[in-house]
Design a protein around this motif. Structure first.
Motif, PDB file in Angstrom:
ATOM      1  N   VAL A   1     108.046  29.600  28.343  1.00  0.00           N
ATOM      2  CA  VAL A   1     108.515  28.739  27.779  1.00  0.00           C
ATOM      3  C   VAL A   1     107.233  27.335  27.765  1.00  0.00           C
ATOM      4  O   VAL A   1     107.151  26.750  27.032  1.00  0.00           O
ATOM      5  CB  VAL A   1     109.602  27.714  28.561  1.00  0.00           C
ATOM      6  CG1 VAL A   1     109.904  26.355  27.654  1.00  0.00           C
ATOM      7  CG2 VAL A   1     110.697  28.722  29.071  1.00  0.00           C
ATOM      8  N   VAL A   2     106.754  26.808  28.999  1.00  0.00           N
ATOM      9  CA  VAL A   2     105.716  26.119  28.899  1.00  0.00           C
ATOM     10  C   VAL A   2     104.200  26.577  28.060  1.00  0.00           C
ATOM     11  O   VAL A   2     103.624  25.992  27.376  1.00  0.00           O
ATOM     12  CB  VAL A   2     104.526  26.130  29.950  1.00  0.00           C
ATOM     13  CG1 VAL A   2     103.587  24.676  30.519  1.00  0.00           C
ATOM     14  CG2 VAL A   2     105.729  25.242  31.047  1.00  0.00           C
ATOM     15  N   GLU A   3     103.998  27.517  27.264  1.00  0.00           N
ATOM     16  CA  GLU A   3     103.193  28.401  26.725  1.00  0.00           C
ATOM     17  C   GLU A   3     103.147  28.090  25.408  1.00  0.00           C
ATOM     18  O   GLU A   3     102.249  27.884  24.602  1.00  0.00           O
ATOM     19  CB  GLU A   3     103.017  29.816  27.162  1.00  0.00           C
ATOM     20  CG  GLU A   3     102.152  30.730  26.201  1.00  0.00           C
ATOM     21  CD  GLU A   3     100.369  29.806  27.419  1.00  0.00           C
ATOM     22  OE1 GLU A   3     100.226  29.656  28.411  1.00  0.00           O
ATOM     23  OE2 GLU A   3      99.623  29.547  26.532  1.00  0.00           O
TER      24      GLU A   3
ATOM     25  N   HIS B   1     112.592  20.596  34.675  1.00  0.00           N
ATOM     26  CA  HIS B   1     112.906  22.042  35.253  1.00  0.00           C
ATOM     27  C   HIS B   1     112.012  23.224  34.912  1.00  0.00           C
ATOM     28  O   HIS B   1     112.663  24.329  35.123  1.00  0.00           O
ATOM     29  CB  HIS B   1     114.395  22.875  34.216  1.00  0.00           C
ATOM     30  CG  HIS B   1     114.034  22.286  32.718  1.00  0.00           C
ATOM     31  ND1 HIS B   1     114.053  20.721  32.283  1.00  0.00           N
ATOM     32  CD2 HIS B   1     113.882  22.588  31.769  1.00  0.00           C
ATOM     33  CE1 HIS B   1     113.609  20.872  30.994  1.00  0.00           C
ATOM     34  NE2 HIS B   1     113.440  21.537  30.580  1.00  0.00           N
ATOM     35  N   LEU B   2     110.766  22.238  33.936  1.00  0.00           N
ATOM     36  CA  LEU B   2     110.357  22.651  33.766  1.00  0.00           C
ATOM     37  C   LEU B   2     108.398  23.371  34.567  1.00  0.00           C
ATOM     38  O   LEU B   2     107.463  24.177  34.446  1.00  0.00           O
ATOM     39  CB  LEU B   2     109.765  22.622  32.268  1.00  0.00           C
ATOM     40  CG  LEU B   2     110.722  23.066  31.532  1.00  0.00           C
ATOM     41  CD1 LEU B   2     109.822  22.602  29.627  1.00  0.00           C
ATOM     42  CD2 LEU B   2     110.407  24.677  31.107  1.00  0.00           C
ATOM     43  N   VAL B   3     108.644  21.749  35.050  1.00  0.00           N
ATOM     44  CA  VAL B   3     107.371  21.546  35.856  1.00  0.00           C
ATOM     45  C   VAL B   3     107.001  20.905  36.625  1.00  0.00           C
ATOM     46  O   VAL B   3     108.387  20.184  37.220  1.00  0.00           O
ATOM     47  CB  VAL B   3     106.233  20.433  35.355  1.00  0.00           C
ATOM     48  CG1 VAL B   3     105.313  20.376  35.963  1.00  0.00           C
ATOM     49  CG2 VAL B   3     106.546  20.657  33.595  1.00  0.00           C
ATOM     50  N   ARG B   4     106.939  20.969  38.190  1.00  0.00           N
ATOM     51  CA  ARG B   4     106.978  20.603  39.650  1.00  0.00           C
ATOM     52  C   ARG B   4     105.889  20.054  40.144  1.00  0.00           C
ATOM     53  O   ARG B   4     104.840  20.353  39.581  1.00  0.00           O
ATOM     54  CB  ARG B   4     107.909  21.795  40.217  1.00  0.00           C
ATOM     55  CG  ARG B   4     107.136  22.401  41.104  1.00  0.00           C
ATOM     56  CD  ARG B   4     107.782  23.735  41.779  1.00  0.00           C
ATOM     57  NE  ARG B   4     106.699  24.806  42.476  1.00  0.00           N
ATOM     58  CZ  ARG B   4     107.139  25.580  42.456  1.00  0.00           C
ATOM     59  NH1 ARG B   4     108.594  26.171  43.185  1.00  0.00           N
ATOM     60  NH2 ARG B   4     105.956  27.014  43.276  1.00  0.00           N
TER      61      ARG B   4
ATOM     62  N   LEU C   1     109.749  20.330  22.747  1.00  0.00           N
ATOM     63  CA  LEU C   1     110.186  21.544  22.921  1.00  0.00           C
ATOM     64  C   LEU C   1     110.074  21.376  24.994  1.00  0.00           C
ATOM     65  O   LEU C   1     109.297  20.398  25.178  1.00  0.00           O
ATOM     66  CB  LEU C   1     109.219  22.624  22.569  1.00  0.00           C
ATOM     67  CG  LEU C   1     109.141  22.672  21.170  1.00  0.00           C
ATOM     68  CD1 LEU C   1     108.080  24.337  21.069  1.00  0.00           C
ATOM     69  CD2 LEU C   1     109.995  23.489  20.647  1.00  0.00           C
ATOM     70  N   GLY C   2     110.947  22.023  25.196  1.00  0.00           N
ATOM     71  CA  GLY C   2     111.509  22.214  26.544  1.00  0.00           C
ATOM     72  C   GLY C   2     112.268  20.926  26.880  1.00  0.00           C
ATOM     73  O   GLY C   2     112.688  20.450  27.775  1.00  0.00           O
TER      74      GLY C   2
ATOM     75  N   ASN D   1     115.501  21.503  24.807  1.00  0.00           N
ATOM     76  CA  ASN D   1     115.436  21.883  23.944  1.00  0.00           C
ATOM     77  C   ASN D   1     114.843  22.802  23.077  1.00  0.00           C
ATOM     78  O   ASN D   1     113.730  22.766  23.609  1.00  0.00           O
ATOM     79  CB  ASN D   1     114.935  20.389  23.237  1.00  0.00           C
ATOM     80  CG  ASN D   1     115.035  20.707  21.373  1.00  0.00           C
ATOM     81  OD1 ASN D   1     115.005  20.758  20.579  1.00  0.00           O
ATOM     82  ND2 ASN D   1     112.795  19.935  20.791  1.00  0.00           N
ATOM     83  N   MET D   2     115.349  23.294  22.377  1.00  0.00           N
ATOM     84  CA  MET D   2     114.003  24.486  21.694  1.00  0.00           C
ATOM     85  C   MET D   2     113.677  24.615  20.223  1.00  0.00           C
ATOM     86  O   MET D   2     112.963  25.345  20.122  1.00  0.00           O
ATOM     87  CB  MET D   2     114.188  26.035  22.839  1.00  0.00           C
ATOM     88  CG  MET D   2     114.465  26.431  23.873  1.00  0.00           C
ATOM     89  SD  MET D   2     112.504  25.519  24.287  1.00  0.00           S
ATOM     90  CE  MET D   2     111.163  27.056  23.910  1.00  0.00           C
TER      91      MET D   2
END
Ligand code: TPP
Ligand code: SF4
Ligand code: SF4
Ligand code: SF4
Lengths: 334, 319
Positions: A315-317, A295-298, A165-166, A181-182
């Motif tokens: 999204v991360v959840e 795009h989700l984690v930095r 996911l993601g 990707n979801m």
């Protein structure tokens, strides 16, 4: 059971000279499988099309296959390779198994031959799921390795049904509006177990002792043994040189690719990963070093720690929930 | 320049201007050749062929790009064997392929290197006109990456009389926009392109011996099954050390016998090239790796060794 110190000193049938990316996990898996299978019996590998095949066999040159200085006449006594179409590695290996069994029954072959299939996750779980499941259903006595790198790497990193996911892939690009990707990934471990495989495992060479144990157990298995190998793909996942093994380890510890072993009729064994989320390293540790999740984690510039990007918490959840659900389902088999 | 312009224009009229570029996958060969091709096809009177050649090789592997330009319809479809311009994008690739093979004595070399034209001609035994540019340093300055391809592209647009560098730059922006790069990156590329014009050096040289870089004749396929396209090679003939980061190599040193035989480097080396000897107490003792032939410098052994016995070192090449 052989000792690891003896195994690592064996001459693998996977030799230097492949054109795989520097640091490719498929390469690490191959050289270890080549050593473990060199146990006195002949091995025949059935390969589908994937990075690990096109970059190691360039017809008619087996650039990365052989055994030390021995000639093809010699090494073909200890192993053979059959390359077939993309999606059919398990079924053609089943055909090799049947041929070996027939030849043994009439006395034409005296000693047993190990039959091993290898494919990528695209080859085994997308286009080739049919081949894999029917081979399992027919209880063919083969060991099937699936190198799971979550993408169709050989053709340009397109989405595969195992994509996390993601994750950003070339067909599910992450954009302002779309977080990659979801589509929840296919539960391939559950599928293989329920299809009746003699042994289902997910294990990485990053845990060498356990990897050895699982592969040796699989070689003894009377039914179909399926081993999924999480394969960090340096070019597709986009991470720094030298992090392949570290990411493979983290992929298990964070729950993305739990180490798993289940023999038919016995409770499953789950290793190197905690069921309790609070005791696991956070998912950011695995996602942070990879550009496909950037795009989700930095990385926080001040603390140097990986953190969820503001606005992407939901999204991360969702990823955390997916991992917990998956782990709970695996633990129910234990 | 006058002479070159004349030669090129007659080539374009009567035959084809042929360019070949060697680099590593990731060094930007494809971008350069595609950019040149898109500049050339803007001129309706030109026929253009452009294609990269690489097998199933991956990051770091040698790749070759071809470009043919002519005012006549192009009927050939074979690889370019005798290019008028040979481009070498990355010095690491020169360890694996001969970028000068088949280039005629009055050919042109465009080299991304820190060497001067004379030094490069001596090192690689070149005859003809040699242009050099230190593209990696320019790339490092403008893009924060040691990428020489933009500088090489700028230099090529200046050498080939078909293009005007200013127009070429505008076309190049178009190519980058098609690749959906962010504006800031495009600007940095433009600055780099502009800065590269005039940063090159050239010399006419004659350093090639009569047997250097000659085209190998076709020797047949030997005893092969039908369909086979090249001679059967045994394993271990593909020397993959050329994949290593250009200018660096692996270094192993264990003067105090610290290796504890844990085997991490042996199980985790993707190329399976760690060398060791049996050891009565620890099982094995590592003595090095087959660095010269196969090490791709993937850094796995550097990361996994608990005793930090592996490191990266500059590659000292014999001139
Ligand atoms: C029937 C068929 N369709 C498509 C292809 C092209 N193809 C070759 S390899 C590949 C992707 C392989 O992906 P995967 O199995 O995940 O292995 P990876 O390259 O990621 O290791 C594709 C689509 C093919 N060879 N045959
Ligand atoms: S693209 Fe990925 S899977 Fe393919 S060779 Fe490179 S690292 Fe390995
Ligand atoms: S850097 Fe180390 S692990 Fe990587 S190929 Fe070279 S010897 Fe093997
Ligand atoms: S990882 Fe280091 S200590 Fe362990 S066997 Fe290799 S060289 Fe020796």
């Amino acid at each position: 059971m052989a000792k690891i110190i003896d195994i690592i000193q064996r001459e693998s049938c996977f030799q230097p000279g492949s054109t795989l990316c520097a640091g490719c996990m498929e390469s690490i898996a191959f050289q270890n499988i080549g050593k473990i299978t060199d146990n006195g019996k002949k091995t025949i590998f059935g390969l589908g099309t994937f990075c690990g095949e096109v970059s190691t066999l360039q017809f008619p040159n087996p650039v990365a296959w052989g055994r030390g200085e021995s000639t093809p006449e010699d090494w073909t006594k200890s192993f053979g390779i059959l390359h077939h179409v993309f999606e059919s590695a398990p079924t053609i290996t089943e055909a090799i198994r049947d041929t070996v069994d027939v030849l043994s029954s009439v006395g034409a072959i005296k000693s047993d031959i190990q039959t091993i299939s290898m494919s990528g996750d695209g080859g085994a779980l997308a286009i080739g799921l049919r081949s894999l499941l029917h081979t399992i259903n027919r209880q063919a006595r083969i060991v099937s390795f699936v190198l799971v790198n979550e993408v169709f790497a050989n053709t340009g990193f397109q989405y595969s049904p195992s994509a996390s996911l993601g994750s950003d892939t070339s067909t599910t690009p992450a954009t302002e509006l779309h977080p990659g990707n979801m589509q929840p990934p296919l539960d391939y471990l559950g599928l293989a177990v329920n299809a009746g495989a003699g042994l289902v495992a997910q294990v990485s060479p990053a845990f060498p002792k356990y990897f050895l144990k699982v592969v040796e157990t699989a070689l003894e298995c009377k039914g179909t043994a399926v081993i999924f190998i999480p394969s960090p793909c340096i070019t597709g996942w986009k991470f720094a040189d030298g992090e392949t093994v570290e990411l493979a380890r983290l992929s298990c510890e964070t729950g993305f690719f739990p180490c798993f072993l289940k023999k038919k009729g016995q409770p499953a064994e789950i290793k190197f990963v905690e069921r309790d989320a609070a005791k696991r390293p956070p998912v950011e540790h695995f996602m942070g070093p990879q550009q496909r999740f950037q795009h989700l984690v930095r990385k926080n510039k001040e603390t140097g720690q990986f953190e969820v990007r503001p606005g992407k918490e939901a999204v991360v959840e969702e990823i955390r929930t997916w991992i917990q659900t998956k782990l709970d389902a695996l633990y129910r088999m234990a | 320049m006058e002479g070159i312009a004349k030669k090129f224009s007659s080539l374009l009229e009567d035959a084809a201007l042929e360019i070949r570029a060697d680099g590593k996958a990731g060094s930007g060969v494809v971008l350069v050749m595609q950019s040149l091709a898109s500049m050339a096809i803007a001129d309706k009177s030109l026929h253009v062929q452009e294609w990269p050649f690489f097998s199933s090789a991956r990051r770091g592997a040698p790749i070759r790009g071809y470009l043919r330009i002519s005012r006549r319809p192009l009927e050939q479809s074979s690889p370019i064997t005798e290019p008028q311009i040979s481009v070498m994008m990355d010095e690491g690739v020169a360890r694996a392929v001969d970028f000068a093979v088949g280039v005629p004595p009055d050919g042109i070399y465009v080299l991304n290197t820190t060497l001067s034209p004379e030094e490069a001609a001596k090192k690689y035994k070149l005859t003809g006109r040699v242009y050099t540019i230190d593209g990696n340093a320019l790339g490092e300055h403008y893009l924060k990456k040691p990428l020489g391809n933009i500088s090489v592209l700028a230099l090529l647009t200046a050498i080939i009389p078909l293009f005007k560098p200013e127009e070429a730059m505008q076309k190049f922006v178009g190519v980058l926009k098609k690749r959906r790069l962010p504006d800031a990156v495009i600007d940095a590329n433009m600055n780099l392109f502009e800065a590269s014009l005039g940063k090159s050096a050239f010399a006419d040289v004659a350093c090639a011996g009569t047997d250097d870089h000659s085209l190998a004749g076709f020797a047949g396929y030997g005893e092969l099954m039908p369909g086979a396209q090249s001679r059967l090679r045994l394993s271990r003939t593909n020397l993959t050390s050329a994949y290593a980061r250009t200018g660096f190599r692996l270094h192993f040193e264990d003067p105090n016998n610290l290796c504890n035989g844990c085997g991490h480097c042996i199980t985790n080396c993707p190329e399976n090239i760690i060398q060791f000897i049996p050891d009565p107490t620890n099982g094995v003792r590592v003595t090095g790796a087959e660095i010269a032939s196969y090490c791709k410098l993937c850094r796995e052994c550097i990361e996994v060794c608990p005793k930090e016995l592996f490191s990266e070192a500059p590659l000292q090449e014999s001139m």
